[in-house]
Design a protein around this motif. Structure first.
Motif, PDB file in Angstrom:
ATOM      1  N   ASN A  10      65.661 -29.088  27.842  1.00  0.00           N
ATOM      2  CA  ASN A  10      64.698 -29.282  26.748  1.00  0.00           C
ATOM      3  C   ASN A  10      63.578 -30.240  27.137  1.00  0.00           C
ATOM      4  O   ASN A  10      62.600 -30.377  26.419  1.00  0.00           O
ATOM      5  N   GLY A  11      63.725 -30.918  28.263  1.00  0.00           N
ATOM      6  CA  GLY A  11      62.727 -31.897  28.706  1.00  0.00           C
ATOM      7  C   GLY A  11      61.577 -31.224  29.436  1.00  0.00           C
ATOM      8  O   GLY A  11      61.599 -30.015  29.707  1.00  0.00           O
ATOM      9  N   LEU A  12      60.567 -32.005  29.774  1.00  0.00           N
ATOM     10  CA  LEU A  12      59.352 -31.447  30.398  1.00  0.00           C
ATOM     11  C   LEU A  12      59.664 -30.749  31.719  1.00  0.00           C
ATOM     12  O   LEU A  12      59.343 -29.571  31.910  1.00  0.00           O
ATOM     13  N   LEU A  13      60.299 -31.446  32.638  1.00  0.00           N
ATOM     14  CA  LEU A  13      60.592 -30.829  33.943  1.00  0.00           C
ATOM     15  C   LEU A  13      61.621 -29.711  33.796  1.00  0.00           C
ATOM     16  O   LEU A  13      61.465 -28.642  34.402  1.00  0.00           O
ATOM     17  N   GLY A  14      62.662 -29.951  32.978  1.00  0.00           N
ATOM     18  CA  GLY A  14      63.710 -28.933  32.789  1.00  0.00           C
ATOM     19  C   GLY A  14      63.102 -27.618  32.321  1.00  0.00           C
ATOM     20  O   GLY A  14      63.467 -26.531  32.799  1.00  0.00           O
ATOM     21  N   THR A  31      71.213 -26.500  30.432  1.00  0.00           N
ATOM     22  CA  THR A  31      71.914 -27.318  29.444  1.00  0.00           C
ATOM     23  C   THR A  31      71.076 -28.505  29.022  1.00  0.00           C
ATOM     24  O   THR A  31      70.287 -29.040  29.816  1.00  0.00           O
ATOM     25  N   SER A  32      71.218 -28.882  27.758  1.00  0.00           N
ATOM     26  CA  SER A  32      70.579 -30.077  27.212  1.00  0.00           C
ATOM     27  C   SER A  32      71.413 -30.477  26.005  1.00  0.00           C
ATOM     28  O   SER A  32      72.401 -29.816  25.670  1.00  0.00           O
ATOM     29  N   LYS A  33      70.961 -31.559  25.349  1.00  0.00           N
ATOM     30  CA  LYS A  33      71.690 -32.065  24.182  1.00  0.00           C
ATOM     31  C   LYS A  33      71.097 -31.428  22.934  1.00  0.00           C
ATOM     32  O   LYS A  33      69.880 -31.441  22.778  1.00  0.00           O
ATOM     33  N   ASP A  48      74.783 -26.208  24.983  1.00  0.00           N
ATOM     34  CA  ASP A  48      74.508 -27.530  24.406  1.00  0.00           C
ATOM     35  C   ASP A  48      75.630 -28.490  24.813  1.00  0.00           C
ATOM     36  O   ASP A  48      76.773 -28.326  24.390  1.00  0.00           O
ATOM     37  N   VAL A  49      75.300 -29.460  25.669  1.00  0.00           N
ATOM     38  CA  VAL A  49      76.317 -30.449  26.090  1.00  0.00           C
ATOM     39  C   VAL A  49      75.669 -31.832  26.152  1.00  0.00           C
ATOM     40  O   VAL A  49      74.620 -32.002  26.780  1.00  0.00           O
ATOM     41  N   ASP A  50      76.309 -32.802  25.505  1.00  0.00           N
ATOM     42  CA  ASP A  50      75.919 -34.201  25.695  1.00  0.00           C
ATOM     43  C   ASP A  50      76.582 -34.659  26.991  1.00  0.00           C
ATOM     44  O   ASP A  50      77.811 -34.665  27.106  1.00  0.00           O
ATOM     45  N   LEU A  51      75.771 -34.998  27.975  1.00  0.00           N
ATOM     46  CA  LEU A  51      76.317 -35.314  29.308  1.00  0.00           C
ATOM     47  C   LEU A  51      77.186 -36.578  29.303  1.00  0.00           C
ATOM     48  O   LEU A  51      77.878 -36.854  30.285  1.00  0.00           O
ATOM     49  N   CYS A  52      77.130 -37.326  28.207  1.00  0.00           N
ATOM     50  CA  CYS A  52      78.006 -38.505  28.125  1.00  0.00           C
ATOM     51  C   CYS A  52      79.428 -38.101  27.731  1.00  0.00           C
ATOM     52  O   CYS A  52      80.338 -38.941  27.725  1.00  0.00           O
ATOM     53  N   ARG A  53      79.637 -36.846  27.384  1.00  0.00           N
ATOM     54  CA  ARG A  53      81.015 -36.334  27.143  1.00  0.00           C
ATOM     55  C   ARG A  53      81.504 -35.755  28.477  1.00  0.00           C
ATOM     56  O   ARG A  53      81.327 -34.580  28.776  1.00  0.00           O
ATOM     57  N   LEU A 112      69.392 -34.749  42.423  1.00  0.00           N
ATOM     58  CA  LEU A 112      69.137 -35.781  41.411  1.00  0.00           C
ATOM     59  C   LEU A 112      67.641 -36.083  41.320  1.00  0.00           C
ATOM     60  O   LEU A 112      66.993 -36.318  42.340  1.00  0.00           O
ATOM     61  N   LEU A 113      67.115 -36.105  40.093  1.00  0.00           N
ATOM     62  CA  LEU A 113      65.720 -36.524  39.919  1.00  0.00           C
ATOM     63  C   LEU A 113      65.663 -38.041  39.842  1.00  0.00           C
ATOM     64  O   LEU A 113      66.423 -38.675  39.108  1.00  0.00           O
ATOM     65  N   SER A 114      64.756 -38.626  40.625  1.00  0.00           N
ATOM     66  CA  SER A 114      64.598 -40.070  40.609  1.00  0.00           C
ATOM     67  C   SER A 114      63.109 -40.428  40.538  1.00  0.00           C
ATOM     68  O   SER A 114      62.283 -39.561  40.232  1.00  0.00           O
ATOM     69  N   THR A 115      62.769 -41.657  40.820  1.00  0.00           N
ATOM     70  CA  THR A 115      61.468 -42.177  40.418  1.00  0.00           C
ATOM     71  C   THR A 115      60.831 -43.089  41.466  1.00  0.00           C
ATOM     72  O   THR A 115      61.548 -43.719  42.260  1.00  0.00           O
ATOM     73  N   ASP A 116      59.498 -43.196  41.398  1.00  0.00           N
ATOM     74  CA  ASP A 116      58.774 -44.177  42.222  1.00  0.00           C
ATOM     75  C   ASP A 116      59.142 -45.612  41.835  1.00  0.00           C
ATOM     76  O   ASP A 116      58.932 -46.543  42.604  1.00  0.00           O
ATOM     77  N   ILE A 164      56.628 -39.157  40.289  1.00  0.00           N
ATOM     78  CA  ILE A 164      55.742 -40.177  39.691  1.00  0.00           C
ATOM     79  C   ILE A 164      55.036 -39.585  38.467  1.00  0.00           C
ATOM     80  O   ILE A 164      54.505 -38.468  38.565  1.00  0.00           O
ATOM     81  N   ILE A 165      54.975 -40.312  37.371  1.00  0.00           N
ATOM     82  CA  ILE A 165      54.306 -39.854  36.120  1.00  0.00           C
ATOM     83  C   ILE A 165      54.167 -38.324  36.047  1.00  0.00           C
ATOM     84  O   ILE A 165      53.187 -37.749  36.532  1.00  0.00           O
ATOM     85  N   VAL A 166      55.126 -37.701  35.409  1.00  0.00           N
ATOM     86  CA  VAL A 166      55.112 -36.237  35.311  1.00  0.00           C
ATOM     87  C   VAL A 166      54.302 -35.850  34.073  1.00  0.00           C
ATOM     88  O   VAL A 166      54.485 -36.425  33.004  1.00  0.00           O
ATOM     89  N   LEU A 173      58.812 -31.363  22.944  1.00  0.00           N
ATOM     90  CA  LEU A 173      59.212 -32.457  23.827  1.00  0.00           C
ATOM     91  C   LEU A 173      59.473 -33.719  23.003  1.00  0.00           C
ATOM     92  O   LEU A 173      58.769 -33.982  22.024  1.00  0.00           O
ATOM     93  N   SER A 174      60.480 -34.512  23.445  1.00  0.00           N
ATOM     94  CA  SER A 174      60.786 -35.720  22.669  1.00  0.00           C
ATOM     95  C   SER A 174      59.781 -36.837  22.953  1.00  0.00           C
ATOM     96  O   SER A 174      59.770 -37.839  22.270  1.00  0.00           O
ATOM     97  N   ARG A 175      58.954 -36.685  23.994  1.00  0.00           N
ATOM     98  CA  ARG A 175      57.886 -37.672  24.195  1.00  0.00           C
ATOM     99  C   ARG A 175      56.686 -36.999  24.856  1.00  0.00           C
ATOM    100  O   ARG A 175      56.826 -35.965  25.505  1.00  0.00           O
ATOM    101  N   SER A 176      55.508 -37.617  24.665  1.00  0.00           N
ATOM    102  CA  SER A 176      54.288 -37.055  25.239  1.00  0.00           C
ATOM    103  C   SER A 176      54.093 -37.606  26.650  1.00  0.00           C
ATOM    104  O   SER A 176      54.966 -38.290  27.178  1.00  0.00           O
TER     105      SER A 176
END
Ligand SMILES: NC(=O)c1ccc[n+]([C@@H]2O[C@H](COP(=O)([O-])OP(=O)(O)OC[C@H]3O[C@@H](n4cnc5c(N)ncnc54)[C@H](OP(=O)(O)O)[C@@H]3O)[C@@H](O)[C@H]2O)c1
Length: 303
Positions: A10-14, A31-33, A48-53, A112-116, A164-166, A173-176
């Protein structure tokens, strides 16, 4: 035969990875929450899966038997993570561990997606071999997640895609993101307050999705830096958006990071050396001036 499990669909990259899989006919499961918010993703390809489960994560991987997992899901709001360190650790580290352990059981490649933000931003133009030095809780959680893979003595079938800044368009999307904000604000003449002391190479989500999928298709392993091609101060990034829109008078107020009072510390200068990705993935990302016309077309579709 490849079968990709995409988390955070459900996210931008996903959403862009799902789009790419559909377009290229790559078998996938997303999969997403919560409910599927991505109309490009057929319901029969969504779970639909919460990855914390962690038990549910394990069941999902054992049932679907993917050959590769692209793990984009994360808590991505850097200031929220700073104020909620336990939740950040649970989602970004412990859930990643559960998924990685499940991947190993079924013999799936784990990306795994990671960050600058794993870097301290003193050097800039970082390559995959540079030393990490995280400045925030979010950045530390990504280093911890990376280390689950990097320091695993029993498995090398993993990759880390740092970005970096996608930016880009998406459904619900839950954020812009900064570029979408600029696309809305600049034509209306709204004032944008932007820092000039943080340097970034913004990444078009579609380019990033290409790189992430190519890592899997080309059976690559190890760390990859996948960003946009040009590093600029944040105010100059938005000026580029204005230029691409043909606007002459931009209401950009330049400020320093200190005046922002953000909870999490940011690295001043990042940007990536992309030569490894260019060579091994044929990764040639577009600059803002090329992507803005594409985004304008997209916005009509996504509204
Ligand atoms: N965006 C950037 O500027 C940037 C920069 C560097 C690195 N990255 C990394 O790139 C990756 C993708 O970023 P993005 O921009 O696509 O992020 P995003 O739009 O925030 O998407 C993340 C997705 O993860 C989902 N998620 C969060 N917690 C979850 C949980 N417990 N179980 C299942 N799903 C969960 C979110 O669900 P909801 O939609 O329901 O919230 C969201 O759909 C992330 O790992 C991020 O750390 C991003």
């Amino acid at each position: 035969m490849v079968k990709i499990l995409v988390t955070g669909s459900n996210g931008l990259l996903g959403q862009k990875i799902v789009k790419r899989c559909v377009k290229q006919g790559i078998p996938f499961i997303a999969t997403s929450k919560g409910p599927n918010r991505n109309p490009d993703c057929p319901e029969d390809h969504y779970v639909d899966v919460d990855l914390c489960r962690f038990d549910a994560v394990n069941r999902l991987v054992l049932k679907e038997q993917p050959t590769a997992i692209i793990h984009t899901a994360a808590l991505t709001n850097v200031d929220y993570c700073e104020l909620n360190p336990e939740e950040c650790h649970l989602v970004n580290v412990l859930a990643t561990k559960a998924l990685y352990e499940a991947a190993k059981i079924v013999g799936a490649h784990f990306e795994l997606l990671s960050t600058d933000f794993v870097f301290d931003g003193e050097k800039g133009n970082y390559s995959e071999t540079d030393e990490v030095n995280p400045l925030s809780i979010y950045a530390q959680s990504k280093v911890d997640a990376e280390n689950l893979l990097l320091k695993d003595p029993n498995n090398t079938d993993w990759s880390v895609a740092r970005t970096i800044i996608v930016y880009g368009t998406g459904f619900g999307l839950s954020r812009s993101n900064m570029i979408l904000w600029a696309l809305e604000a600049l034509p209306k003449g709204e004032t944008m307050k932007l820092v000039n002391d943080q340097f970034r190479a913004p990444t078009w989500a579609d380019d990033l999705a290409y790189g992430c999928v190519e890592i899997v298709l080309r059976k690559q392993t190890g760390i990859f830096h996948l960003s946009g091609p040009v590093t600029r101060p944040i105010d100059a990034i938005v000026e580029e958006v204005g230029k691409a829109l043909g606007l002459e008078n931009l209401n950009i107020e330049t400020i320093s990071s200190q005046t922002l009072n953000q909870a999490a510390k940011r690295p001043p200068k990042t940007g990536f050396d992309l030569s490894k990705a260019e060579k091994l993935l044929d990764y040639h990302p577009k600059d803002i001036r090329e992507t803005i016309p594409l985004l304008e077309d997209d916005l009509v579709y996504y509204r």
